[in-house]
Write an enzyme that holds these catalytic residues in place. Structure first.
Site, PDB file in Angstrom:
ATOM      1  N   ALA A 116       0.829  -1.213   0.000  1.00  0.00           N
ATOM      2  CA  ALA A 116       0.000   0.000   0.000  1.00  0.00           C
ATOM      3  C   ALA A 116       0.861   1.258   0.000  1.00  0.00           C
ATOM      4  O   ALA A 116       1.922   1.304   0.624  1.00  0.00           O
ATOM      5  CB  ALA A 116      -0.904  -0.006   1.219  1.00  0.00           C
ATOM      6  N   LEU A 132       2.777  -1.327   4.195  1.00  0.00           N
ATOM      7  CA  LEU A 132       3.100  -0.161   3.350  1.00  0.00           C
ATOM      8  C   LEU A 132       4.284  -0.448   2.433  1.00  0.00           C
ATOM      9  O   LEU A 132       5.323  -0.936   2.873  1.00  0.00           O
ATOM     10  CB  LEU A 132       3.421   1.055   4.227  1.00  0.00           C
ATOM     11  N   CYS A 133       4.116  -0.085   1.173  1.00  0.00           N
ATOM     12  CA  CYS A 133       5.163  -0.275   0.158  1.00  0.00           C
ATOM     13  C   CYS A 133       6.488   0.353   0.596  1.00  0.00           C
ATOM     14  O   CYS A 133       7.546  -0.237   0.410  1.00  0.00           O
ATOM     15  CB  CYS A 133       4.693   0.369  -1.154  1.00  0.00           C
ATOM     16  N   PHE A 134       6.404   1.552   1.190  1.00  0.00           N
ATOM     17  CA  PHE A 134       7.649   2.264   1.505  1.00  0.00           C
ATOM     18  C   PHE A 134       8.346   1.702   2.742  1.00  0.00           C
ATOM     19  O   PHE A 134       9.434   2.151   3.094  1.00  0.00           O
ATOM     20  CB  PHE A 134       7.389   3.775   1.605  1.00  0.00           C
TER      21      PHE A 134
END
Lengths: 132, 249
Positions: B87, B155-157
């Protein structure tokens, strides 16, 4: 059941289909060892539901690897009669054996003559060798 | 002999809702046709929004350490992307997308890293010229998570793949793809500043000494053109989204 890659028919999108004469028009479908190796590090898979009707070339599922989602296409038309739902949680089985343990769905074919339009093993090997 | 160039349409779009942004990218992918143009779109989001990777469920955020530590994430509007990965919190960032028709010969399943790398290396080189110590991550949380049996962060990051772009310990650019018979859609997000909704993720402006008025959209357009140009010779035409109406019906 022991499926050998030489017995199968293939799509250019790398799905295989196994439809022996004694299977009463039920075909088994999966993706080739080449596709599994190319996809590399599969993390998710979605498969169809039993009872779902599919046309040849229609999307029947999806896989995700390296953040890329790729569809899988049904080689034949018909109704899904069985799904290897356990595979979704054991994607490493696909790496080990994309043919026997790695089958994805069984489909009651509505037009078995579609099988003849697919590539045989030699033609498929030639196609993937041209991928470089 | 002149090398023929592929036509590319470049759209610097306005800020839109998550639903509209994803609908537009989906349409562009569905309308991709052989010999059709490559479409590159740069855009923002009209309010802080979570975009979920294609296989993610919003319920999984509740159990994720990020969701527990920052409950405001649970209250944000969210949309699901057609592309994979984790995400993204779209707030202080710029999103890019491009659609490449299948005829361009970049749709072999193993070719995805080529496109990630082309874009990320162009952005990396641009950030280095701005004085930032940018590099490709070369780490992969996916393999780590598989070995330990844990889920990757939501989360992607907070995740890492080897081609993610990092500045020091901070991931500043991540990308994901969807492939169909018609073509390929690649999404990416360049993190500019930490969001008020989740301050743990720093962006480029938080790390480097770059003037606040720096024109990041223009800069990112140039980097995308540069990166894609290393793979395909491109002839760009700059358009507004309304000029693409025929592709969005």
């Amino acid at each position: 059941m022991s499926i050998q890659p030489e017995q199968l028919k293939y799509c250019d999108s790398h799905e295989w289909v196994y439809a022996p004469a004694d299977a009463n028009g039920v075909a088994t479908v999966g993706i080739s060892a080449f596709a599994v190796a190319e996809l590399n590090d599969l993390v998710f898979m979605a498969l169809p539901s039993v009872g779902q009707k599919l046309a040849a070339g229609q999307e029947f599922g999806e896989v995700e690897s390296v953040k890329a989602v790729s569809p899988m296409y049904s080689p034949v038309s018909g109704e899904v009669t069985e799904v290897n739902s356990g595979l979704v949680d054991r994607l490493d089985q696909l790496n080990a054996d994309p043919y026997d343990q790695g089958w994805m769905m069984k489909i009651k074919m509505s037009d078995p003559s579609e099988i003849a339009k697919l590539m045989d093993y030699q033609a498929y090997q030639k196609m993937i060798s041209q991928h470089g | 002999m002149e090398i023929s160039k592929n036509k590319a349409l470049l759209v610097r779009d306005s800020a839109r809702t998550g639903i509209d942004n994803m609908r537009i990218d989906d349409c562009l992918l569905q309308r991709a046709v052989p010999e059709g143009p490559i479409v590159v779109r740069i855009y923002r989001w009209s309010e802080p929004t979570l975009s979920l990777g294609h296989f993610q469920q919003i319920e999984d955020l509740v159990d994720d350490p990020a969701g527990i530590s920052q409950p405001s994430l649970n209250r944000l509007p969210w949309v699901r992307r057609k592309t994979g990965g984790g995400a993204i919190l779209h707030d202080q960032e710029i999103t890019y997308s491009f659609v490449i028709p299948a005829s361009k010969g970049l749709l072999d399943k193993g070719a995805n890293e080529v496109l990630y790398r082309a874009v990320h290396e162009a952005v990396r080189d641009g950030l280095i010229r701005l004085g930032l110590e940018a590099s490709l991550s070369e780490n992969c949380t996916c393999s780590v998570a598989k070995k330990s049996g844990d889920e990757e962060p939501f989360l992607c990051f907070q995740r890492r793949t080897p081609v993610d772009l990092v500045v020091g310990a901070h991931k500043v650019l991540g990308s994901a793809q969807r492939r169909t018979r018609a073509g390929l859609l690649q999404h990416g997000s360049l993190l500019l500043r930490a969001s008020g909704e989740f301050g743990a993720l720093l962006g480029i402006q938080d790390i480097g000494k770059i003037p606040s008025e720096f024109l990041w959209e223009e800069w990112l357009v140039d980097r995308l053109c540069e990166g894609l140009g290393t793979i395909l010779p491109l002839n760009y035409e700059v358009l507004e989204l309304k000029d693409l109406g025929y592709l969005l019906k």
